[in-house]
Design a protein around this motif. Structure first.
Motif, PDB file in Angstrom:
ATOM      1  N   PRO A 255      39.576  37.091  33.196  1.00  0.00           N
ATOM      2  CA  PRO A 255      39.085  38.402  32.724  1.00  0.00           C
ATOM      3  C   PRO A 255      40.138  39.173  31.919  1.00  0.00           C
ATOM      4  CG  PRO A 255      38.350  38.018  34.965  1.00  0.00           C
ATOM      5  CD  PRO A 255      39.267  36.880  34.634  1.00  0.00           C
ATOM      6  N   ARG A 295      43.504  42.696  39.837  1.00  0.00           N
ATOM      7  CA  ARG A 295      42.251  43.125  40.483  1.00  0.00           C
ATOM      8  C   ARG A 295      41.944  44.613  40.300  1.00  0.00           C
ATOM      9  NH1 ARG A 295      43.164  45.613  45.408  1.00  0.00           N
ATOM     10  NH2 ARG A 295      45.244  45.264  46.261  1.00  0.00           N
ATOM     11  N   MET A 302      36.545  40.733  43.719  1.00  0.00           N
ATOM     12  CA  MET A 302      35.806  40.529  44.976  1.00  0.00           C
ATOM     13  C   MET A 302      36.789  40.811  46.113  1.00  0.00           C
ATOM     14  SD  MET A 302      34.579  36.710  43.955  1.00  0.00           S
ATOM     15  CE  MET A 302      35.921  36.234  42.880  1.00  0.00           C
ATOM     16  N   TYR A 324      39.730  33.363  40.869  1.00  0.00           N
ATOM     17  CA  TYR A 324      38.781  32.787  41.829  1.00  0.00           C
ATOM     18  C   TYR A 324      37.409  32.504  41.217  1.00  0.00           C
ATOM     19  CZ  TYR A 324      42.155  33.800  45.476  1.00  0.00           C
ATOM     20  OH  TYR A 324      43.293  33.820  46.248  1.00  0.00           O
TER      21      TYR A 324
HETATM   22 FE1  SF4 Z   1      39.357  39.338  38.778  1.00  0.00          FE
HETATM   23 FE2  SF4 Z   1      39.472  38.218  41.198  1.00  0.00          FE
HETATM   24 FE3  SF4 Z   1      39.710  36.713  39.017  1.00  0.00          FE
HETATM   25 FE4  SF4 Z   1      41.647  38.380  39.729  1.00  0.00          FE
HETATM   26  S1  SF4 Z   1      40.939  36.589  40.875  1.00  0.00           S
HETATM   27  S2  SF4 Z   1      40.855  38.091  37.686  1.00  0.00           S
HETATM   28  S3  SF4 Z   1      40.472  40.106  40.520  1.00  0.00           S
HETATM   29  S4  SF4 Z   1      37.910  37.878  39.665  1.00  0.00           S
END
Ligand code: SF4
Length: 334
Positions: A255, A295, A302, A324
């Motif tokens: 992301p 996060r 999550m 994740y």
């Molecule tokens: Fe977003 Fe969780 Fe992936 Fe980190 S591990 S980038 S908080 S979805």
């Protein structure tokens, strides 16, 4: 590790870590640590350009200095041409310093204002024992190669040059020693857009001409995409995604990488993304969030993202991501 054709890496960085202590009070006791670089690993192969991208404060510049051993790591290894840089003897380290050169962001601050640019370029040759006349001759030839006619520029001082010309001097100074690896830390960030393009093109020409290997550090994703074969994305001292520049541009996974692409819109309409650009500043590296450090800015966070940091997992032949969301994908990756 080696490439498919068996070429060993020129630079191997393994689990590199650097935390800086913050001291305070009358006794100057350590009251916190800045986690600048945490467990960073990557390889760079001969004649490739590895781009390292991330916002300011993500640890990119500390990483550059760790690679060149300008600062000592707390843990981890840097190997250059198979040799552990940390364990190098002083004479060997002198040789390694010729082979690995750093170009800084600020072209003015890194030039001695009391030296003519010819002397600034010749200086490192003199330090390495080159006779003065030869050092001067090689410095002038190098200035000519970076686009500064020595008849016009050799006797000028840094303050008499433009920002782009000063950065050309810095590039000449790094290359006059015939290095094999150039670590470029935001080399065009202080320059106007039009001058940026000229300096980037010069760097590309010099790389091809001299079979150089680059580690190119920038906060600007467009610059990174333009120059890099592979890209490593850093967030708060950690690597969150790595892959070829094409794979990341086609299908950014993390992301944070997606947000970087959305914040640096491409001129190509097929590349435009619907996701919102990155909002807010990165959290303080003194006290990074638990678990996944992204996060607090991630739209997909999550509960488990707060529990433990996600490991880098393979999601394509040369594509890895620490998130994740891709566990299932990673399980079937080649
Ligand atoms: Fe977003 Fe969780 Fe992936 Fe980190 S591990 S980038 S908080 S979805």
């Amino acid at each position: 590790m080696s490439t498919a054709n068996g070429t060993p890496p020129l630079l191997e960085v393994l689990r590199l870590r650097k935390h800086f202590p913050l001291r305070g009070g009358v006794l100057q006791r350590i009251h916190a640590w800045v986690r600048a670089v945490d467990d960073v690993s990557f390889d760079v192969y001969p004649a490739e350009t590895l781009g390292i991208v991330g916002e300011s404060g993500c640890g990119k510049s500390t990483l550059a200095r760790l690679i060149l051993r300008l600062i000592e790591p707390d843990a981890g290894t840097v190997r250059f041409a198979g040799e552990d840089v940390r364990g190098a003897s002083p004479p060997r380290m002198k040789r390694l310093r010729r082979d690995m050169q750093l170009v800084f962001q600020d072209p003015y601050a890194s030039l001695n204002p009391r030296l003519t640019i010819e002397d600034a370029v010749a200086f490192s040759l003199l330090v390495h024992g080159t006779p003065r006349a030869e050092a001067r001759e090689r410095a002038r030839a190098m200035l000519g190669r970076v686009g500064l006619d020595p008849r016009l520029y050799a006797r000028r001082y840094a303050h008499e040059l433009s920002g782009g010309q000063r950065q050309r001097v810095n590039i000449a100074r790094a290359l006059v020693l015939d290095p094999r690896l150039l670590v470029l830390d935001e080399p065009v960030s202080a320059l106007d857009k039009s001058v940026q393009a000229q300096v980037l093109n010069l760097l590309q020409e010099l790389k091809a001409e001299r079979a150089l290997t680059y580690v190119f550090i920038s906060h600007d994703l467009n610059v990174i995409e333009y120059v890099s074969g592979r890209v490593l994305v850093m967030y708060l001292g950690e690597v969150v995604e790595t892959g070829t520049a094409d794979a990341l541009a086609r299908s950014p996974k993390h992301p944070y990488t997606q947000a970087l692409f959305a914040s640096a819109p491409s001129l190509d309409p097929d590349r435009r993304m619907e996701r919102p650009p990155l909002a807010g500043d990165p959290p303080n590296p003194i006290d990074p969030p638990s678990g996944c450090r992204f996060r607090t800015r991630c739209a997909f966070a999550m509960p488990r993202c707060a529990e433990a940091p996600p490991a880098l997992r393979q999601v394509g032949a040369t594509h890895e991501v620490a998130c994740y969301l891709y566990e299932a994908e990673a399980a079937v990756a080649p």
